[in-house]
Enzyme design. Structure first.
Site, short mmCIF file in Angstrom:
data_model
loop_
_atom_site.label_atom_id
_atom_site.label_comp_id
_atom_site.label_asym_id
_atom_site.label_seq_id
_atom_site.Cartn_x
_atom_site.Cartn_y
_atom_site.Cartn_z
N GLU A 185 0.85 -1.19 0.00
CA GLU A 185 0.00 0.00 0.00
C GLU A 185 0.89 1.24 0.00
O GLU A 185 1.82 1.33 0.81
CB GLU A 185 -0.92 0.02 1.23
CG GLU A 185 -1.90 1.17 1.18
CD GLU A 185 -2.89 1.17 2.35
OE1 GLU A 185 -3.69 2.11 2.43
OE2 GLU A 185 -2.86 0.24 3.17
N ASN A 241 -2.82 -6.25 5.52
CA ASN A 241 -2.90 -7.29 4.49
C ASN A 241 -3.78 -8.44 4.96
O ASN A 241 -3.66 -8.91 6.08
CB ASN A 241 -1.50 -7.84 4.19
CG ASN A 241 -0.43 -6.78 4.21
OD1 ASN A 241 -0.35 -5.96 3.31
ND2 ASN A 241 0.38 -6.78 5.25
N HIS A 292 -9.67 -3.52 10.09
CA HIS A 292 -9.62 -3.35 8.64
C HIS A 292 -10.12 -4.59 7.89
O HIS A 292 -10.45 -4.49 6.71
CB HIS A 292 -8.20 -3.05 8.18
CG HIS A 292 -7.88 -1.59 8.04
ND1 HIS A 292 -8.71 -0.71 7.39
CD2 HIS A 292 -6.80 -0.86 8.44
CE1 HIS A 292 -8.16 0.49 7.41
NE2 HIS A 292 -7.00 0.43 8.04
N HIS A 332 -6.75 -1.63 15.22
CA HIS A 332 -6.97 -0.91 13.96
C HIS A 332 -6.77 -1.83 12.76
O HIS A 332 -7.64 -1.91 11.87
CB HIS A 332 -6.00 0.28 13.87
CG HIS A 332 -6.11 1.07 12.62
ND1 HIS A 332 -6.88 2.21 12.52
CD2 HIS A 332 -5.55 0.89 11.39
CE1 HIS A 332 -6.79 2.70 11.29
NE2 HIS A 332 -5.98 1.91 10.58
N GLU A 333 -5.64 -2.54 12.74
CA GLU A 333 -5.37 -3.40 11.58
C GLU A 333 -6.33 -4.58 11.52
O GLU A 333 -6.75 -4.98 10.43
CB GLU A 333 -3.92 -3.89 11.61
CG GLU A 333 -2.87 -2.78 11.70
CD GLU A 333 -3.01 -1.71 10.64
OE1 GLU A 333 -3.57 -1.99 9.55
OE2 GLU A 333 -2.58 -0.57 10.89
N GLY A 386 3.11 2.34 10.59
CA GLY A 386 2.93 1.63 11.85
C GLY A 386 2.65 0.16 11.63
O GLY A 386 3.23 -0.71 12.29
N ALA A 387 1.75 -0.13 10.70
CA ALA A 387 1.38 -1.51 10.42
C ALA A 387 0.55 -1.54 9.15
O ALA A 387 0.14 -0.50 8.64
CB ALA A 387 0.59 -2.11 11.59
N MET A 388 0.28 -2.75 8.65
CA MET A 388 -0.46 -2.91 7.40
C MET A 388 -1.43 -4.08 7.52
O MET A 388 -1.08 -5.15 8.00
CB MET A 388 0.52 -3.14 6.25
CG MET A 388 -0.15 -3.35 4.91
SD MET A 388 -1.14 -1.93 4.41
CE MET A 388 -2.31 -2.71 3.31
#
Length: 880
Positions: A128, A272, A308, A304-305, A268-270
């Site tokens: 991303e 996927n 998503h 948060h992740e 911070g993070a993703m």
């Protein structure tokens, strides 16, 4: 500066692609010198587009070697396709076809940390927003959703762990000590959600049973020396999964959910799908290596992740202009989760502090943009507080307008209606309208208009009619490309207090809080049956991201601090009082007058310290003075020296005036107990350490001795870093030798822990006393510092330039020259990071004439270089 300037991309030009991708089969052969990627893609023509003949197929691709291309098994010679540094263009011969494309890439040379790259000894990805095009040629856009199957082949001894999205469907040992694992993700996703990890990693494992009874395996992977720091992240994940089921009815959909901690990561993070890749600072925590703030941050980011999975993955963005569709919504969701896990009021205070101190600055600067931008040159520049934090505030306003139950109805409809689709912000708002029978047409201006609205409030009281009238006028300053703004729909939550501090009824049902729907440029709201003139409590809970002007006296602010039933407004009244006093002192510094602190501020703080009804974390928040950054935003021309001197003077005077009470509070809370990263214990530590931070301002050894003793006896990193920071900031001469010894001992103990050393770097870089430019350069030569690592650069360069204002803005201009040098250097390696580093100079026009000239000169020097699109966009808009 490049001869061919990067071109802007416009929302108005959006069109669907000519082709869709049904399935994507990828094979990665990982090698030490290079990696071979084979992608087999099944396409079909987009029937919704009008075609007289089969259109060409342009595929995005960057920084790779094209080895071969085949369509339906037939190798295509080089003269039958076009390839350049940005794309591969093929000419299909039928409306359904299969491509097989082989590329060679070199992850070990990829310093941008986009696509496939190396972090330490492991391979990992970040795709991303547009990183997938550095892996293979593809329709790298979020509206192209495909079912992915990924096979990873690597040396088994070096890379025993091979991960990708979805569920593992095959594992094999191969010749020459190699092995493969194949993963299948049954849910369609865009390429930006693709992930791959390969390395020699350990993991912890747990299980979660969903509300329908399915058992999900949970795994967190990291390098072996960090494996004892994963338990908190696992607990946070399980809390998140349960909360999302309880509050939103959203159940996890795969058989496994994995998190991987990576040291080199731009963000911070993703999120996927099924394989979240995290910056190690956002997942690793143990009481001796992480502060309370880090524990809370990790809990929020894990949530948060995970959230998503639905608000971003199952329902994703049609195009990158819609980024806030997933990010603003999910930030709102994680904020509500954190509020439920901890103190709701304190969480709200923290979020608003961030918004006012930084996002409001963004709204008033050269890069100002709506939460759904109209155009961009580089999408990475729009991963901003506006898109995330202001985007969350816009979602919160919808929640305020339709209510908690109405919001749940709206999200249920949104997820059911658009599951498996790439959609727009309009689709989200429409779901809210349809579920609740409301008209949010005017409200949608929040998505398209930039800037922070200003509310000017006046009132009057008719004693004879017992009628109280509130008049609210809204306006919004001009922003780049938007000189005039139409009125917003703003929910303004209000309450009224009588002379005894008791809440007065504001509705016929006797409610004491009411949301006023402000839609016109000016509206008057009438309250009847008022037997005395009330004092208004305005914008309760910070019900809208606006600046509020109401002419409160200092006595009225103190009254609200003591009596308002809205916790946020009690804190806000305290902040307003402090700002008023501080700006008065700033003016005194500028005019050369004697500095005298209004005793009402010290008395108000004394009252706050004595209020046993308040959450201890809330007491600490109320005692915290507004930051120098936020104070700067209250001035037409920023005077960093006067702000710093005034704020330091107030800190010292508060310490003198409340010494006995601060010391008593510290001693009462400084007790030995088992460490728990829970809300009540965190509150005790934060108040204790806030008191210590004031006490070290005294012109004697009391505070220094407290900090010295706490540093020596601390059993957790929260108390260790609080004491170290206090020693670094202490004014008494006895602190200097203690600081030097403590810093050396700390570095010797923690030299092998990257995240702990980042705290050590940041503590020194952010201090006006220790963070001179010479020290910054010295820190960057330390053996634990890595100039290519984003976390290290943020811990020193970003902290120095963004927090240590009095040294960064030294009148010599040396700070600006230093930052320009770093931006130019980093831009050749990692443009995303460079674009974030430059931010402190983008608002050069707000400073005095000499600093303006020096910053403008530094920006023009940057502009003279051959720049990435990331930096070109920021610099050109800043200088415009």
């Amino acid at each position: 500066m490049k001869d061919a300037q990067p071109r802007a991309i416009y929302l108005k030009d959006y069109q669907q692609p000519d082709y869709w991708i049904d399935t994507s089969a990828l094979t990665f052969e990982l090698g030490e010198e290079s990696t071979l990627v084979t992608s087999t893609l099944n396409f079909h023509l987009n029937d919704s587009r009008q075609h007289d003949t089969l259109p060409p197929l342009p595929l995005h691709g960057q920084e790779m070697e094209l080895v071969s291309v085949a369509i339906d098994g037939e190798v295509i010679p080089a003269d039958q396709y076009q390839v350049d540094k940005e794309q591969l263009v093929l000419q299909p011969k039928s409306d359904r076809f299969e491509t097989t494309i082989v590329t060679r890439i070199k992850p070990q040379e990829n310093t941008s940390l986009e696509g496939l790259y190396r972090s330490s000894s492991m391979y990992c990805t970040q795709c991303e927003a547009e990183g997938f095009r550095k892996i293979t040629y593809y329709l790298d856009r979020p509206d192209v959703m495909s079912v992915f199957t990924t096979t990873v082949i690597a040396d088994k001894e070096k890379y025993p762990v091979l991960l990708s999205n979805g569920n593992a469907v095959d594992r094999q040992d191969l010749d020459n000590g190699r092995h493969l694992v194949t993963w299948n993700d049954p849910f369609k996703k865009p390429a930006y959600l693709f992930a791959l990890v390969a390395g020699n990693l350990d993991f912890i494992e747990d299980k979660f049973t969903t509300m329908s009874g399915r058992e999900v395996t949970l795994q967190i992977f990291t390098e072996s020396h960090n494996i004892t720091k994963c338990d908190h992240a696992m607990r946070s994940l399980k809390k998140s999964m349960k909360w999302d089921e309880d509050v939103y009815g959203r159940e996890y959909d795969l058989d496994i959910f994995m998190i991987v901690a990576v040291d080199d990561f731009n963000m911070g993070a993703m999120e996927n799908k099924g394989l979240n890749i995290f910056n190690s600072s956002a997942v690793l925590a143990r009481q001796d290596t992480a502060t309370d703030a880090a524990f809370q941050r990790i809990e929020a980011i894990v949530a948060h992740e995970y959230f998503h999975n639905w608000s971003g993955n199952r329902v994703t963005c049609r195009d990158w202009f819609q980024l806030s569709l997933k990010e603003g919504f999910t930030v709102f969701r994680d904020a509500e989760f954190s509020a439920d896990m901890n103190s709701r009021t304190v969480k709200r205070v923290e979020d608003v502090n961030l918004l006012r101190s930084h996002q409001f600055v963004e709204d008033a600067g050269p890069m100002a943009h709506p939460i759904r931008p109209d155009s961009f040159i580089e999408i990475n520049n729009f991963y901003t507080l506006t898109v995330y934090e202001k985007g969350a505030e816009v979602v919160r306003m919808i929640h305020n307008i339709v209510g908690k139950d109405g919001f749940r109805k709206g999200t249920d409809l949104y997820f059911d209606r658009h599951d498996g689709q790439a959609v727009t912000t309009e689709d989200f708002v429409t779901a809210m309208e349809d579920a609740n029978g409301v008209d949010l047409t005017q409200f949608k201006r929040w998505y398209s208009q930039a800037g922070t609205p200003v509310l000017d409030v006046t009132d009057d009281y008719d004693e004879e009619k017992q009628e109280y009238r509130l008049t609210i006028r809204q306006s919004c300053p001009a922003t780049p490309g938007q000189k005039t703004k139409l009125p917003f729909h703003i929910p303004v939550e209000v309450g009224l207090l009588d002379g005894e501090g008791e809440p007065m009824p504001v509705t016929s049902e006797g409610k004491t809080t009411l949301i006023l729907d402000l839609k016109d440029e000016e509206q008057t709201f009438v309250f009847t049956g008022m037997d005395e003139r009330p004092l208004p409590s305005l914008l309760r809970g910070f019900s809208a991201p606006v600046r509020l002007n109401y002419d409160y006296s200092r006595e009225e602010l103190i009254f609200l601090m003591s009596n308002d039933e809205d916790g946020f407004n009690r804190w806000d009244s305290c902040q307003r009082l402090a700002i008023d006093v501080l700006l008065e002192l700033v003016a005194a510094v500028q005019e050369g007058r004697e500095l005298v602190v209004d005793e009402s501020l010290i008395n108000a703080y004394r009252q706050v310290l004595s209020d046993t009804s308040l959450d201890k974390a809330m007491v600490a928040e109320m005692l915290n003075l507004p930051s120098e950054t936020y104070l700067a935003e209250q001035m037409d021309v920023i005077d960093v020296d006067a702000i710093h001197r005034a704020r330091e003077f107030v800190k010292q005077q508060v310490a003198v005036g409340l010494q006995d009470q601060l010391l008593a509070t510290y001693q009462r809370l400084n007790i030995e107990k088992l460490y728990r990263p829970e809300a009540e214990d965190i509150a005790e530590r934060v108040l204790k350490n806030t008191c210590m931070a004031y006490l070290v301002e005294l012109d004697d050894v009391v505070g220094v001795e407290l900090a010295k003793s706490q540093y020596a006896a601390a059993t957790n990193m929260t108390d260790t870093m609080a004491a170290l920071n206090c020693l670094i900031h202490a004014t008494h001469e006895s602190a200097a030798p203690i600081v030097g010894k403590a810093l050396a001992e700390f570095a010797e103990k923690w030299i092998g822990d990257n995240n702990v050393m980042d705290m050590w770097f940041a503590a020194q870089a952010g201090s006006p006393r220790t963070g001179k430019l010479e020290k910054i350069k010295e820190l960057m030569e330390h053996k634990a510092f890595d100039k290519k690592n984003p976390n290290k650069m943020r811990s020193v360069v970003s902290v120095f330039c963004g927090r240590n204002l009095v040294n960064f803005h030294d009148l010599s201009g040396s700070g600006y020259e230093f930052l320009a040098d770093e931006v130019i250097r980093v831009d050749t390696l990692n443009p995303q990071l460079a674009a974030r580093l430059i931010n402190p100079m983008t608002r050069w026009k707000r400073y005095d004439e000499k600093r303006r000239e020096l910053m403008q000169k530094a920006l023009k020097r940057i502009q003279s270089h051959d720049l990435s699109a990331d930096i070109f966009e920021v610099v050109s808009k800043s200088l415009a």
